[in-house]
Write a protein that holds these residues in place. Structure first.
Motif, PDB file in Angstrom:
ATOM      1  N   GLU A  85       0.804  -1.223   0.000  1.00 52.17           N
ATOM      2  CA  GLU A  85       0.000   0.000   0.000  1.00 52.17           C
ATOM      3  C   GLU A  85       0.845   1.285   0.000  1.00 52.17           C
ATOM      4  N   PRO A  86       1.899   1.376   0.825  1.00 56.69           N
ATOM      5  CA  PRO A  86       2.719   2.597   0.770  1.00 56.69           C
ATOM      6  C   PRO A  86       3.388   2.801  -0.590  1.00 56.69           C
ATOM      7  N   LEU A  87       3.772   1.721  -1.241  1.00 56.37           N
ATOM      8  CA  LEU A  87       4.405   1.827  -2.560  1.00 56.37           C
ATOM      9  C   LEU A  87       3.404   2.297  -3.608  1.00 56.37           C
ATOM     10  N   VAL A  88       2.196   1.771  -3.540  1.00 55.69           N
ATOM     11  CA  VAL A  88       1.147   2.188  -4.475  1.00 55.69           C
ATOM     12  C   VAL A  88       0.834   3.663  -4.248  1.00 55.69           C
ATOM     13  N   ALA A  89       0.736   4.064  -2.979  1.00 53.81           N
ATOM     14  CA  ALA A  89       0.454   5.468  -2.654  1.00 53.81           C
ATOM     15  C   ALA A  89       1.573   6.379  -3.155  1.00 53.81           C
ATOM     16  N   SER A  90       2.816   5.910  -3.104  1.00 49.37           N
ATOM     17  CA  SER A  90       3.942   6.721  -3.587  1.00 49.37           C
ATOM     18  C   SER A  90       3.860   6.960  -5.095  1.00 49.37           C
ATOM     19  N   GLN A  91       3.067   6.157  -5.790  1.00 48.31           N
ATOM     20  CA  GLN A  91       2.864   6.315  -7.233  1.00 48.31           C
ATOM     21  C   GLN A  91       1.631   7.175  -7.519  1.00 48.31           C
ATOM     22  N   GLY A  92       1.013   7.709  -6.464  1.00 47.45           N
ATOM     23  CA  GLY A  92      -0.177   8.542  -6.627  1.00 47.45           C
ATOM     24  C   GLY A  92      -1.433   7.732  -6.909  1.00 47.45           C
ATOM     25  N   LEU A  93      -1.436   6.477  -6.476  1.00 49.58           N
ATOM     26  CA  LEU A  93      -2.556   5.572  -6.720  1.00 49.58           C
ATOM     27  C   LEU A  93      -3.129   5.066  -5.402  1.00 49.58           C
ATOM     28  N   ASP A  94      -4.351   4.561  -5.458  1.00 46.39           N
ATOM     29  CA  ASP A  94      -4.975   3.905  -4.316  1.00 46.39           C
ATOM     30  C   ASP A  94      -4.932   2.402  -4.538  1.00 46.39           C
ATOM     31  N   LEU A  95      -4.606   1.659  -3.499  1.00 42.81           N
ATOM     32  CA  LEU A  95      -4.644   0.202  -3.562  1.00 42.81           C
ATOM     33  C   LEU A  95      -6.082  -0.220  -3.284  1.00 42.81           C
ATOM     34  N   GLU A  96      -6.752  -0.722  -4.296  1.00 44.98           N
ATOM     35  CA  GLU A  96      -8.166  -1.082  -4.179  1.00 44.98           C
ATOM     36  C   GLU A  96      -8.368  -2.525  -3.751  1.00 44.98           C
ATOM     37  N   GLU A  97      -7.531  -3.423  -4.238  1.00 44.59           N
ATOM     38  CA  GLU A  97      -7.776  -4.841  -3.969  1.00 44.59           C
ATOM     39  C   GLU A  97      -6.490  -5.636  -4.147  1.00 44.59           C
ATOM     40  N   ILE A  98      -6.353  -6.679  -3.334  1.00 41.44           N
ATOM     41  CA  ILE A  98      -5.263  -7.645  -3.476  1.00 41.44           C
ATOM     42  C   ILE A  98      -5.892  -9.034  -3.416  1.00 41.44           C
ATOM     43  N   ALA A  99      -5.507  -9.889  -4.334  1.00 39.85           N
ATOM     44  CA  ALA A  99      -5.995 -11.272  -4.313  1.00 39.85           C
ATOM     45  C   ALA A  99      -4.866 -12.202  -4.734  1.00 39.85           C
ATOM     46  N   VAL A 100      -4.728 -13.304  -4.013  1.00 37.17           N
ATOM     47  CA  VAL A 100      -3.766 -14.343  -4.374  1.00 37.17           C
ATOM     48  C   VAL A 100      -4.577 -15.573  -4.749  1.00 37.17           C
ATOM     49  N   ASP A 101      -4.433 -16.004  -5.993  1.00 35.92           N
ATOM     50  CA  ASP A 101      -5.177 -17.155  -6.495  1.00 35.92           C
ATOM     51  C   ASP A 101      -4.218 -18.242  -6.960  1.00 35.92           C
ATOM     52  N   ALA A 102      -4.616 -19.493  -6.736  1.00 30.36           N
ATOM     53  CA  ALA A 102      -3.844 -20.628  -7.240  1.00 30.36           C
ATOM     54  C   ALA A 102      -4.299 -20.936  -8.660  1.00 30.36           C
ATOM     55  N   VAL A 103      -3.332 -21.023  -9.558  1.00 31.19           N
ATOM     56  CA  VAL A 103      -3.610 -21.372 -10.948  1.00 31.19           C
ATOM     57  C   VAL A 103      -2.670 -22.530 -11.281  1.00 31.19           C
ATOM     58  N   GLY A 104      -3.203 -23.741 -11.171  1.00 29.38           N
ATOM     59  CA  GLY A 104      -2.345 -24.918 -11.338  1.00 29.38           C
ATOM     60  C   GLY A 104      -1.345 -24.960 -10.189  1.00 29.38           C
ATOM     61  N   ARG A 105      -0.071 -25.109 -10.536  1.00 22.23           N
ATOM     62  CA  ARG A 105       0.982 -25.129  -9.515  1.00 22.23           C
ATOM     63  C   ARG A 105       1.474 -23.731  -9.158  1.00 22.23           C
ATOM     64  N   LYS A 106       1.108 -22.778  -9.961  1.00 28.96           N
ATOM     65  CA  LYS A 106       1.560 -21.407  -9.729  1.00 28.96           C
ATOM     66  C   LYS A 106       0.497 -20.599  -8.993  1.00 28.96           C
ATOM     67  N   ARG A 107       0.917 -19.464  -8.487  1.00 28.83           N
ATOM     68  CA  ARG A 107       0.004 -18.530  -7.866  1.00 28.83           C
ATOM     69  C   ARG A 107       0.013 -17.230  -8.666  1.00 28.83           C
ATOM     70  N   VAL A 108      -1.104 -16.537  -8.632  1.00 30.05           N
ATOM     71  CA  VAL A 108      -1.228 -15.249  -9.291  1.00 30.05           C
ATOM     72  C   VAL A 108      -1.576 -14.219  -8.229  1.00 30.05           C
ATOM     73  N   LEU A 109      -0.749 -13.178  -8.129  1.00 30.27           N
ATOM     74  CA  LEU A 109      -1.017 -12.066  -7.230  1.00 30.27           C
ATOM     75  C   LEU A 109      -1.624 -10.955  -8.073  1.00 30.27           C
ATOM     76  N   ARG A 110      -2.909 -10.679  -7.830  1.00 30.36           N
ATOM     77  CA  ARG A 110      -3.614  -9.625  -8.559  1.00 30.36           C
ATOM     78  C   ARG A 110      -3.717  -8.395  -7.663  1.00 30.36           C
ATOM     79  N   VAL A 111      -3.239  -7.276  -8.180  1.00 30.84           N
ATOM     80  CA  VAL A 111      -3.275  -6.009  -7.458  1.00 30.84           C
ATOM     81  C   VAL A 111      -4.084  -5.036  -8.302  1.00 30.84           C
ATOM     82  N   VAL A 112      -5.145  -4.488  -7.700  1.00 28.94           N
ATOM     83  CA  VAL A 112      -6.007  -3.533  -8.398  1.00 28.94           C
ATOM     84  C   VAL A 112      -5.735  -2.147  -7.828  1.00 28.94           C
TER      85      VAL A 112
END
Length: 174
Positions: A14-41
């Motif tokens: 969140e502090p890094l996103v704010a330093s870019q002038g953005l708001d952190l709206e959502e974070i989700a970690v999903d399993a896709v097969g053996r890998k994981r996907v970190l989605r940041v909105v």
């Protein structure tokens, strides 16, 4: 002390996103097969164009690489915006939806589709389109009356702010 991975990621990113002038709206970690996907909105009052998203992605990726927040397993980082039909859950979302058409699910079980005219701390001033030849009306809606709200995509709305008077003919321009 936060306990879930999402909470730890939010605290880290969140502090890094704010330093870019953005708001952190959502974070989700999903399993896709053996890998994981970190989605940041991310989003901002002025929107988030591709360059801002790319820069945020670089900053977040570097921070994640130097931390152990995602553990040792492989993951993919995806940074994006909420999209055109975003859900409105925070006061700032409603402010950003000013002049947009929104579908409201109300606590009393009703539904309303209206344009957001203004937002204050207590609720919204709305323009309700007329149905079957009826005139457009205005309505006040308190935040406490809203169960869910989602911006609607409008394909045929005329943008009155950017329309020009195109009454000149080619002969008049010559």
């Amino acid at each position: 002390m936060s306990t879930t991975q999402s909470e730890r990621l939010r605290e880290l990113l969140e502090p890094l996103v704010a330093s870019q002038g953005l708001d952190l709206e959502e974070i989700a970690v999903d399993a896709v097969g053996r890998k994981r996907v970190l989605r940041v909105v991310v989003d901002s009052d002025t929107g988030a164009d591709l360059d801002r998203i790319a820069e945020a992605s670089r900053v977040l990726s570097a921070k994640l690489d130097e931390s152990d927040a995602m553990g040792d397993a492989e993951y993919t980082l995806e940074v994006g915006t909420p999209g055109a039909e975003r859900s409105l859950t925070e006061h700032r979302h409603y402010v950003r939806a000013t002049d947009r058409l929104v579908r409201f699910q109300l606590h009393d079980g009703g539904e309303l589709v209206a344009r957001v005219l203004a937002v204050d701390e207590d609720g919204l001033d709305l323009e309700v389109p007329g149905v079957k030849g009826r005139k457009t009306t205005t309505r006040r809606l308190a935040f406490g009356d809203i169960d869910k709200a989602r911006v609607q995509v409008e394909f045929n709305r005329k943008d009155t702010a950017n329309t020009k008077n195109n009454d000149t003919t080619e002969d008049e321009e010559a």
